[in-house]
Design an enzyme around this catalytic site. Sequence first.
Site, PDB file in Angstrom:
ATOM      1  N   ARG A  10     -29.638  12.878 -16.490  1.00 56.57           N
ATOM      2  CA  ARG A  10     -30.181  14.149 -15.982  1.00 56.57           C
ATOM      3  C   ARG A  10     -30.171  15.193 -17.089  1.00 56.57           C
ATOM      4  NH1 ARG A  10     -25.184  16.135 -11.992  1.00 56.57           N
ATOM      5  NH2 ARG A  10     -23.544  15.903 -13.540  1.00 56.57           N
ATOM      6  N   ASN A  38     -29.617  22.968 -11.684  1.00 57.68           N
ATOM      7  CA  ASN A  38     -28.226  22.560 -11.461  1.00 57.68           C
ATOM      8  C   ASN A  38     -27.462  22.626 -12.769  1.00 57.68           C
ATOM      9  OD1 ASN A  38     -26.359  21.133  -9.366  1.00 57.68           O
ATOM     10  ND2 ASN A  38     -26.036  20.024 -11.282  1.00 57.68           N
ATOM     11  N   GLU A  39     -26.420  23.428 -12.782  1.00 57.40           N
ATOM     12  CA  GLU A  39     -25.502  23.521 -13.923  1.00 57.40           C
ATOM     13  C   GLU A  39     -26.225  23.605 -15.270  1.00 57.40           C
ATOM     14  OE1 GLU A  39     -22.445  20.486 -13.657  1.00 57.40           O
ATOM     15  OE2 GLU A  39     -21.314  21.733 -12.282  1.00 57.40           O
ATOM     16  N   GLU A  60     -19.415  23.915  -5.654  1.00 58.07           N
ATOM     17  CA  GLU A  60     -18.932  22.530  -5.558  1.00 58.07           C
ATOM     18  C   GLU A  60     -17.412  22.567  -5.697  1.00 58.07           C
ATOM     19  OE1 GLU A  60     -20.860  20.033  -8.451  1.00 58.07           O
ATOM     20  OE2 GLU A  60     -22.859  20.724  -7.896  1.00 58.07           O
ATOM     21  N   TRP A  94     -15.496  11.565 -13.847  1.00 58.54           N
ATOM     22  CA  TRP A  94     -15.973  11.855 -15.200  1.00 58.54           C
ATOM     23  C   TRP A  94     -14.906  12.269 -16.204  1.00 58.54           C
ATOM     24  CZ3 TRP A  94     -14.466  16.815 -15.545  1.00 58.54           C
ATOM     25  CH2 TRP A  94     -14.471  17.589 -14.385  1.00 58.54           C
ATOM     26  N   GLU A 123     -22.032   8.088 -10.053  1.00 56.14           N
ATOM     27  CA  GLU A 123     -20.865   8.751  -9.453  1.00 56.14           C
ATOM     28  C   GLU A 123     -20.232   7.940  -8.326  1.00 56.14           C
ATOM     29  OE1 GLU A 123     -22.175  12.782  -8.686  1.00 56.14           O
ATOM     30  OE2 GLU A 123     -22.166  13.248 -10.831  1.00 56.14           O
ATOM     31  N   GLN A 124     -20.328   6.612  -8.411  1.00 56.29           N
ATOM     32  CA  GLN A 124     -19.806   5.817  -7.293  1.00 56.29           C
ATOM     33  C   GLN A 124     -18.301   5.940  -7.103  1.00 56.29           C
ATOM     34  OE1 GLN A 124     -19.947   1.380  -8.446  1.00 56.29           O
ATOM     35  NE2 GLN A 124     -21.874   2.205  -9.218  1.00 56.29           N
ATOM     36  N   HIS A 157     -16.773   8.812  -7.409  1.00 49.48           N
ATOM     37  CA  HIS A 157     -16.508  10.220  -7.059  1.00 49.48           C
ATOM     38  C   HIS A 157     -16.304  10.352  -5.554  1.00 49.48           C
ATOM     39  CE1 HIS A 157     -16.898  14.541  -6.852  1.00 49.48           C
ATOM     40  NE2 HIS A 157     -17.123  14.622  -8.151  1.00 49.48           N
TER      41      HIS A 157
END
Length: 647
Positions: free
Chosen positions: A102, A140-141, A313, A321, A361-362, A364
Amino acid sequence: MLGVCYYPEHWPRERWAEDARRMRELGLTYVRIGEFAWSCLEPEPGLFDWAWLDEAIETLGQAGLKVVLGTPTATPPKWLIDRHPEILAVDPMGRVRGFGSRRHYSFSSRVYREEARRIVTLLAQRYGQNPHVAGWQTDNEYGCHETTRSYGPEDLRAFRLWLQARYSQIEALNKAWGNVFWSMTYRSFGEIDLPHQTVTEANPAHWLEFYRFSSEQVASFNRMQVEILRAHSPGRFILHNFMGYTPDFDHFKLAQDLDIAGWDSYPLGFTDMDVLPCTAEEKLRYARTGHPDMAAFHHDLYRGVKPRWWVMEQQPGPVNWAHHNPSPAPGMVRLWTWEALAHGAEVVSYFRWRQFPQAQEQFHAGLNRPDFQPDVGFFEAQQVALELQKLGPLPPSSPAPVALVFDYEADWVYRIQPQGRAFVYRDLVWNFYKALRQLGLDVDFVPPGAGLEPYRLVVVPSLPMVSEAALEAFRNFPGPLVWGPRSGSKTEFLSIPPTLPPGPLQDLLPLKVTRVESLRPGLAEPVRWNGQDWPAGVWREWVESGLEPTARFADGRGAIFQHEQRHYLAFWPSQDFLQSYLGAIAHRQGLPTRPLAEGLRLRRRGDWVFAFNYSAQPQTAPAPQGARFVLGSPTLAPYNFCIWKEG
Ligand code: GAL
């Protein structure tokens, strides 16, 4: 005051209504969706699938949730990148940053600006008046994964134009940068390159201008989106979700276009990854809680960026991460939520509703597990929701007694010209902040030039470039003001001021810094103050002044100078020293300070005082005898907190 981040596109449609119902049941109000969904919305160029998003918004709204809709510009789809590879950013080594994760775009890409404008306009037209859409998140960010600065042809082109607009004449630029040095003189703006691939360091003025340019590119990209959203979606708020300490662009400036500053709080990951530096001992001790000042620092920073602010968030369990990703101690999700509210957050929104068992992100955690069962964070969020319901509206927050003047450009200046590798602006600010918090004081971050009237004590960890407005604000402040080293040490174009540092501050402080030295670890000149030797490493300055120093280095040179209520520290102050020094000033000011036990922190919101226990031991909250408790009691179990009423 609670919300959640949700990705309907990850889950079968049959689940949506049930998810929405359970969100409401849990006590959530807001749900953020859509911020990475471009390829679902426009699977082929010009071919749209709105039906799923129509239905998702309708389903969430029907359940009573308010939708925060994200613009999907952090993830341009593959077809767009293949058509226009010039969208991709370029790293400082000249490598193109590819598709497959991303934020793969340059803020200066002209095609990308047009594409972003197109998709945001379509979204805004379609959902701008939707009764369930309460507000918007842009992108986003910004800056995440080191994406503020890019070094490709599109960036170079935009940089040259920016310089031309700023200086008009190439001679003006040559003069401002001192390009006579090393034959760096340019004949036209078209000759200027980006500063990244020179043989040895490029001109620091060149770098600083590139940092400024890059920061403005982020702000103008954001502004372009905001203007579209305002035009098509009246009455809705607009926010962006900022990150843990990411100084690459000026958040104060960007946020002028927003209604709310959101930020993303991951206390465990930040502690493990030194987002604000922690010792190995602290990393271990606070592995499951986060450093007790980690989230607080950012709450206070982002409240300074915008008075209305959210945690967009909130970490709900282990993340994926950091170097190490432990599970939070039991109670921490609840504590973090309440701490954000204590610092004045309007909303705390958990990331994410459900753990997604695929892709990056599995690992997370979410509030729910991938098997659709509630996870630990779910129950802690539920407890917060019940507590909030019981307590009713929280009192509004009032200004803190202490202002900390924070400057993004200061971060850039010391990155570009550290002069000693340990001179890191972030670390200096962190020392000041921790010292104040350890004294039990609340802190407001303010940009240079902001009015200082509400405060009783002002600290300026370091401010290399002092603008007229900043000088004026300092001059008008009658209370104690403490400047750290290198304040007033640079002009706008990074040269040493003609009268030597602290330059413009000499109006307020009659002194002159004639030499600076940076010190390797182990080389320290203790500062003798208040009958004690305080080790001072990293940095020290030689000062000439008619003032009698109020503290000296071991070799007799002045280390601290005070003129009326104005203090100058000619060295890198440690947290311990600051705690003692600022504690003494606060005491003289009649500010109540109380050195807090390990892991204990205080924060006031209106007349409520919160005490948070980040330690693994029970603690006693420093509430006065007979205090009226709003929640909990003075005996604080580990990872618990309490609230009492002041006065
Ligand atoms: C944030 C980001 C989210 C998600 C999260 C994981 O940086 O905005 O999309 O990646 O981190 O912790």
